[in-house]
Scaffold this motif. Structure first.
Motif, PDB file in Angstrom:
ATOM      1  N   GLY A  23       0.826  -1.199   0.000  1.00 43.07           N
ATOM      2  CA  GLY A  23       0.000   0.000   0.000  1.00 43.07           C
ATOM      3  C   GLY A  23       0.855   1.241   0.000  1.00 43.07           C
ATOM      4  N   VAL A  24       0.315   2.324  -0.512  1.00 41.57           N
ATOM      5  CA  VAL A  24       1.048   3.587  -0.553  1.00 41.57           C
ATOM      6  C   VAL A  24       1.206   4.128   0.868  1.00 41.57           C
ATOM      7  CG1 VAL A  24       0.233   4.118  -2.878  1.00 41.57           C
ATOM      8  CG2 VAL A  24      -1.080   4.913  -0.907  1.00 41.57           C
ATOM      9  N   PRO A  25       2.137   5.066   1.075  1.00 37.97           N
ATOM     10  CA  PRO A  25       2.313   5.617   2.430  1.00 37.97           C
ATOM     11  C   PRO A  25       1.063   6.354   2.905  1.00 37.97           C
ATOM     12  CG  PRO A  25       4.210   6.122   1.031  1.00 37.97           C
ATOM     13  CD  PRO A  25       3.162   5.567   0.135  1.00 37.97           C
ATOM     14  N   GLY A  26       0.835   6.299   4.219  1.00 39.62           N
ATOM     15  CA  GLY A  26      -0.205   7.117   4.822  1.00 39.62           C
ATOM     16  C   GLY A  26      -1.591   6.508   4.858  1.00 39.62           C
ATOM     17  N   ILE A  27      -1.695   5.175   4.728  1.00 38.31           N
ATOM     18  CA  ILE A  27      -3.033   4.564   4.758  1.00 38.31           C
ATOM     19  C   ILE A  27      -3.176   3.607   5.944  1.00 38.31           C
ATOM     20  CG2 ILE A  27      -3.602   4.861   2.330  1.00 38.31           C
ATOM     21  CD1 ILE A  27      -2.605   2.093   1.786  1.00 38.31           C
ATOM     22  N   ALA A  28      -2.406   3.842   6.988  1.00 42.58           N
ATOM     23  CA  ALA A  28      -2.594   3.199   8.303  1.00 42.58           C
ATOM     24  C   ALA A  28      -2.093   1.765   8.371  1.00 42.58           C
ATOM     25  CB  ALA A  28      -4.062   3.256   8.724  1.00 42.58           C
ATOM     26  N   HIS A  36     -15.355   7.178   4.607  1.00 41.48           N
ATOM     27  CA  HIS A  36     -14.355   6.886   5.629  1.00 41.48           C
ATOM     28  C   HIS A  36     -13.263   7.964   5.661  1.00 41.48           C
ATOM     29  CE1 HIS A  36     -15.991   2.647   5.285  1.00 41.48           C
ATOM     30  NE2 HIS A  36     -16.077   2.911   6.566  1.00 41.48           N
ATOM     31  N   GLU A  37     -12.970   8.572   4.513  1.00 39.52           N
ATOM     32  CA  GLU A  37     -11.960   9.636   4.510  1.00 39.52           C
ATOM     33  C   GLU A  37     -12.448  10.837   5.322  1.00 39.52           C
ATOM     34  OE1 GLU A  37      -8.227  10.635   1.951  1.00 39.52           O
ATOM     35  OE2 GLU A  37      -9.934   9.760   0.895  1.00 39.52           O
ATOM     36  N   ARG A  38     -13.724  11.132   5.234  1.00 38.64           N
ATOM     37  CA  ARG A  38     -14.278  12.210   6.065  1.00 38.64           C
ATOM     38  C   ARG A  38     -14.185  11.851   7.545  1.00 38.64           C
ATOM     39  NH1 ARG A  38     -19.847  13.310   2.591  1.00 38.64           N
ATOM     40  NH2 ARG A  38     -18.878  14.486   0.877  1.00 38.64           N
ATOM     41  N   ALA A  39     -14.437  10.590   7.864  1.00 43.42           N
ATOM     42  CA  ALA A  39     -14.340  10.158   9.263  1.00 43.42           C
ATOM     43  C   ALA A  39     -12.916  10.296   9.777  1.00 43.42           C
ATOM     44  CB  ALA A  39     -14.817   8.711   9.386  1.00 43.42           C
ATOM     45  N   ILE A  40     -11.931   9.992   8.928  1.00 41.88           N
ATOM     46  CA  ILE A  40     -10.520  10.139   9.320  1.00 41.88           C
ATOM     47  C   ILE A  40     -10.214  11.596   9.658  1.00 41.88           C
ATOM     48  CG2 ILE A  40      -8.150  10.016   8.455  1.00 41.88           C
ATOM     49  CD1 ILE A  40      -9.068   7.551   6.807  1.00 41.88           C
TER      50      ILE A  40
END
Length: 315
Positions: free
Chosen positions: A42-47, A178-182
């Protein structure tokens, strides 16, 4: 506690911190219960790191993170002999690999010798230093991450070493909801890694995980489903777009993960849908495509879809 009950509790606790990655988390847990190791792309920054840390916290297991770099030595992973001045003798100082869950961050940035040291520990479940074996804790689970967009200064894992990983899980961007929740979580201004310790509660321990692994071993699988896996594995070697198909070890791993998937779904037997559900994480790092297939834009996942469509499902 059954594997299905463990999954429900784990999902609820990890979901307090990690938003929108439930499918990837379930595949990782299936790999753990199948007693294997998991490669995460996965790309950086996705937990990816956050997910591993939260998983260890929820399961009540020890956790270690190793940042793989070009100058990392095998002894930095496994440990080394140090001289004890008081006892006037050498003693073994354990490395970070001595944990229940080990996160090997960006494993392809370390040289092959260091990669091999970790892979030996994964396979043998022990570390040998100066001829003395040192057993690793139980359970022992390695999560190794790969960055799919940066290849400069990396040492790609050979196919034979990739095959040692039970699953390859692809972690993608979250959807809009989910991006809004983050972002709402981030607005609270609390460090996310501190929240793991403050908000996530352990729901299990090492004995619970080992018991769940034993329950997975006891899952029933009838001959028709075993034959279905064998047919899929054999047919993968005959696909026109593939130059190297699944090995017999891939079939054994596929069976183990299908049993774990059935257990997570609350069943004590495997159905063909379990086999199909885990096909991509089991096979995507094991199928080598022909150059012309890659030029046409084919991906391993697309080939796996075609494979599943071409083999009749048992009734």
């Amino acid at each position: 506690m059954t594997p299905a009950e463990l999954w429900e509790r784990l999902r609820a606790e990890v979901g307090k911190i990690v938003v929108g990655q439930e499918d990837a988390l379930q595949q990782i847990v299936a790999g753990l219960l199948a007693n294997g190791h998991v490669l995460i792309e996965g790309v950086p920054g996705i937990a990816k790191t956050l997910m591993a840390k939260a998983l260890a916290r929820v399961l009540g297991l020890t956790f270690s993170r190793i940042q793989f770099t070009p100058d990392l030595m095998p002894s930095d992973v496994t440990g080394t002999m140090v001289f004890d001045m008081q006892a006037t003798t050498f003693r073994f100082k354990r490395g970070p690999v001595f944990a229940n869950i080990v996160l090997a961050d960006e494993i392809n940035r370390a040289p092959p010798k260091t990669q091999a040291a970790l892979l030996e520990a994964m396979e043998e479940r022990q570390v040998t230093v100066d001829g003395t074996p040192h057993p690793l804790p139980h359970p022992f689970f390695v999560l190794a991450t790969l960055n799919p967009i940066e290849y400069e200064g990396t040492y790609p894992l050979p196919e034979a070493q990739l095959d040692r990983f039970l699953l390859k899980v692809v972690v993608d961007y979250p959807d809009e909801f989910h991006e809004r929740a983050i972002l709402r979580h981030a607005h609270k201004g609390v460090d996310i890694h501190r929240r793991v310790e403050a908000e996530v509660q352990p729901v299990a321990d090492a004995e619970t995980v080992l018991a769940a692994q034993s329950q997975v071993d006891a899952i029933t699988i009838v001959d028709e489903v075993v034959n279905y896996i064998a047919a899929l594995v054999r047919h993968s070697r005959q696909l026109f777009s593939v130059r190297l198909g699944a090995s017999p070890r891939a079939g054994v791993y596929w069976l183990r993960v299908a049993k774990a998937w059935a257990a997570l779904k609350g069943r004590d037997f495997v159905v063909p849908d379990d086999v199909k559900a885990v096909a991509k994480p089991v096979l995507r790092h094991r199928l080598l495509l022909k150059p012309e297939a890659e030029l046409e834009g084919l991906t391993p996942d697309a080939v796996i879809d075609a494979l599943l469509d071409s083999v009749p499902v048992p009734r």
